[in-house]
Scaffold this active site. Structure first.
Site, short mmCIF file in Angstrom:
data_model
loop_
_atom_site.label_atom_id
_atom_site.label_comp_id
_atom_site.label_asym_id
_atom_site.label_seq_id
_atom_site.Cartn_x
_atom_site.Cartn_y
_atom_site.Cartn_z
N LYS A 176 0.84 -1.21 0.00
CA LYS A 176 0.00 0.00 0.00
C LYS A 176 0.87 1.25 0.00
O LYS A 176 0.64 2.17 -0.79
CB LYS A 176 -0.90 -0.01 1.25
N ASN A 177 1.85 1.29 0.92
CA ASN A 177 2.59 2.53 1.09
C ASN A 177 3.65 2.77 0.02
O ASN A 177 4.33 3.80 0.02
CB ASN A 177 3.21 2.58 2.50
N CYS A 202 -5.65 12.99 13.33
CA CYS A 202 -5.69 11.59 12.91
C CYS A 202 -5.73 10.72 14.15
O CYS A 202 -5.29 11.14 15.22
CB CYS A 202 -4.45 11.35 12.07
N ARG A 251 0.29 14.47 13.39
CA ARG A 251 0.74 14.29 12.01
C ARG A 251 0.74 15.58 11.17
O ARG A 251 0.02 15.69 10.18
CB ARG A 251 -0.07 13.19 11.32
N ASP A 305 4.43 0.63 12.14
CA ASP A 305 3.25 -0.04 11.57
C ASP A 305 3.14 -1.51 12.00
O ASP A 305 2.17 -2.18 11.64
CB ASP A 305 3.26 0.04 10.03
N ARG A 357 -8.61 -0.83 4.50
CA ARG A 357 -7.72 0.16 3.88
C ARG A 357 -6.37 -0.45 3.56
O ARG A 357 -5.67 0.04 2.67
CB ARG A 357 -7.50 1.34 4.84
N1 EPU Z 1 6.22 14.75 10.87
C1 EPU Z 1 6.35 16.08 11.14
N2 EPU Z 1 6.24 16.97 10.10
C2 EPU Z 1 5.97 16.57 8.84
C3 EPU Z 1 5.85 15.20 8.55
C4 EPU Z 1 5.97 14.31 9.61
O1 EPU Z 1 6.57 16.48 12.27
O2 EPU Z 1 5.88 17.43 7.95
C5 EPU Z 1 6.33 13.77 11.97
C6 EPU Z 1 5.03 12.99 12.21
O3 EPU Z 1 4.13 13.70 13.02
C7 EPU Z 1 5.52 11.72 12.84
C8 EPU Z 1 6.87 11.50 12.16
O4 EPU Z 1 7.24 12.76 11.61
O5 EPU Z 1 5.73 11.91 14.21
C9 EPU Z 1 6.88 10.46 11.07
O6 EPU Z 1 5.80 10.66 10.17
P1 EPU Z 1 5.92 10.36 8.63
O7 EPU Z 1 5.78 11.64 7.88
O8 EPU Z 1 7.09 9.52 8.34
O9 EPU Z 1 4.59 9.51 8.37
P2 EPU Z 1 3.76 9.51 7.04
O10 EPU Z 1 4.65 9.73 5.90
O11 EPU Z 1 2.57 10.39 7.21
C10 EPU Z 1 4.01 6.96 6.48
C11 EPU Z 1 3.09 5.81 6.28
C12 EPU Z 1 2.50 5.42 7.63
C13 EPU Z 1 3.65 5.05 8.57
C14 EPU Z 1 4.62 6.22 8.68
C15 EPU Z 1 5.85 5.92 9.52
C16 EPU Z 1 2.32 6.15 4.02
C17 EPU Z 1 1.22 6.49 3.08
N3 EPU Z 1 2.05 6.19 5.33
O12 EPU Z 1 3.21 8.02 7.01
O13 EPU Z 1 1.68 4.27 7.39
O14 EPU Z 1 3.14 4.75 9.85
O15 EPU Z 1 5.06 6.62 7.36
O16 EPU Z 1 6.53 4.83 9.02
O17 EPU Z 1 3.42 5.82 3.59
C18 EPU Z 1 -0.05 2.75 7.85
O18 EPU Z 1 0.20 2.19 6.76
O19 EPU Z 1 -0.81 2.24 8.71
C19 EPU Z 1 0.55 4.05 8.16
C20 EPU Z 1 0.06 4.88 9.07
#
Ligand code: EPU
Length: 416
Positions: free
Chosen positions: A22-23, A116, A121, A304, A396
């Site tokens: 998915k990701n 969320c 996030r 995850d 999902r």
């Molecule tokens: N963060 C910030 N600022 C930003 C972006 C992120 O402070 O601009 C913080 C977040 O709040 C969090 C940390 O950085 O504390 C990591 O978040 P990240 O941005 O890496 O998460 P994401 O990209 O929104 C993806 C996956 C998630 C997975 C996370 C961590 C996708 C579509 N989603 O989310 O997947 O948990 O990376 O590995 O790739 C899931 O599949 O169940 C899922 C939630």
């Protein structure tokens, strides 16, 4: 609203093929916005989030033709670089349209994702990165409005590791003028899969898989055929379920190398694991031993998989300390697991899981995708029937979960 009914107590046994990730699929679908030529993807998982992302691209004017586990996208006729709130609120990964739209069309309007179930996030690092590449950004009425005649390469340091942030900026930089260097970039295998797809489209990217990625922008990108990598979290979830039920399961088409941290913890729990080129066989003959862990960006233990390992620990011998370092509110499954008899205390960002002899079935509610996976694992071990409500969360990220677990011997049914 659909529910799952599971009668626990059957050790899982048999073989299951891991679905596409998915990701990885979600950013790669967004990457189709970077070119006017057709993008053909295979090994695309059949999931609600994938349908939402394709719907988002279609709403912008892209054409999509789906086939089983495949999609052909043509973003040649995109007219409206707009991601509305009603879609973004159902799927935060819609933010992945921001970078490609700004880079190719010079403009994007993407709704700010709201709060969320697993944490705040924010997307500030996505926005700061685009601003560093010369985009003018305004936040108006809940929307990010980005404008840039052409993005310019920049050196960007991200002060926390962000997966979709790295992906968004890597896509944007692919069409920027000059070189972009992303420092403290995410090293997740899904970032690498996206980079491979972009490179096949003509992007000039180096360093993917490390924490410094450099991208030399090109004028345009071309169409591509790409097979999405297998899902390491789906694979890990099946393995945790097999270990928890003391079963024997073989995964085929497994992303073996991406699973090191998870396999290590399963071995520590007492599982015997044989790994071949792209298959993994797990056998668990006895009660699992408790395993403590701490989530971290890749190659650390994935957030995850945290909920699924809490489920495994609920019946293990001993007490486990499970620390969540990525998201501040990712323990919603704990109160539901307690309804099945789990003994868990929360102290700050650590869950203390005291292994119980057994769990007992009850009605529980899924709160997010991975929380629902942990409830499925717990239900598979519990005595009697467990009914899991709100399984749209599960749909999902897990393809046809009841038929695939059913194939492994689980007594599981979908109730409408
Ligand atoms: N963060 C910030 N600022 C930003 C972006 C992120 O402070 O601009 C913080 C977040 O709040 C969090 C940390 O950085 O504390 C990591 O978040 P990240 O941005 O890496 O998460 P994401 O990209 O929104 C993806 C996956 C998630 C997975 C996370 C961590 C996708 C579509 N989603 O989310 O997947 O948990 O990376 O590995 O790739 C899931 O599949 O169940 C899922 C939630």
């Amino acid at each position: 609203m659909q529910k799952l009914s599971i009668h626990g107590g059957v050790p899982l046994s048999g073989e299951v093929r891991v679905a596409g990730a998915k990701n990885a699929a979600l950013p790669i679908l967004a990457a189709a916005l970077l070119t006017a030529e057709p993008v053909r993807l295979t090994n695309v998982p059949e999931l609600n989030d994938v349908t939402t992302m394709i719907g988002l691209l279609e709403r912008m004017g892209a054409r999509a033709r789906r086939s089983p586990h495949g999609v052909e996208l043509d973003a040649g006729a995109v007219t409206d670089p707009f991601a509305p709130y009603d879609l973004v609120k159902t799927m935060r990964a819609s933010i992945l349209a921001l970078g490609p739209l700004t880079a190719r069309f010079g403009e994007a309007r993407v709704s700010l994702p709201g709060g969320c179930a697993i944490g705040e996030r924010p997307v500030d690092l996505h926005i700061k990165g685009l601003a560093a590449m010369g985009a003018e950004i305004a936040i108006e009425a809940g929307y990010i409005h980005a404008k840039a005649r052409r993005l310019k390469g920049a050196r960007i340091f991200m002060d926390s590791v962000t997966v979709t942030g790295t992906e968004n900026l890597m896509m944007a930089a692919s069409l920027a003028d000059g070189e972009t260097v992303l420092e403290n970039a995410a090293r997740e295998p899904e970032v690498v899969d996206l980079a491979r797809c972009l490179i096949a489209m003509g992007a000039r990217i180096r360093g993917h898989g490390t924490d410094v990625i450099s991208i030399e922008g090109v004028e345009r990108l071309r169409g591509v055929e790409h097979a999405v990598m297998p899902d390491r979290i789906e694979a890990g979830t099946f393995l945790a379920a097999a270990a928890a039920t003391r079963g024997t399961v073989t995964l085929t088409q497994a992303p073996v190398e991406a699973l090191d941290a998870v396999l290590e913890k399963l071995r520590e729990a007492g599982a015997s694991i044989d790994v071949d080129r792209d298959s993994i066989r797990l056998r668990m003959g006895a009660r699992p031993r408790s395993v403590s862990l701490r989530t971290a960006p890749y190659p650390g233990f994935p957030t995850d998989m945290q909920a699924q390992f809490i489920a495994l620990n609920t019946v293990a011998e001993g007490t486990a300390f499970v620390t969540e370092t990525i998201f501040e509110n990712r323990f919603m499954h704990v109160q539901e697991l307690r309804r099945l008899g789990a003994r868990i205390e929360i102290e700050g960002n650590t869950a203390l899981v005291h292994g119980a002899e057994k769990l007992a079935g009850a009605t529980v509610m899924a709160t997010d995708l991975r929380a629902s996976a942990s409830l499925v694992i717990a239900a598979l071990m519990a005595e009697g029937e467990t009914v899991i409500e709100r399984i749209y969360h599960l749909d999902r990220g897990y393809e046809r979960i009841e038929s695939r677990l059913g194939q492994l011997g689980a007594r599981i049914a979908r109730l409408s």
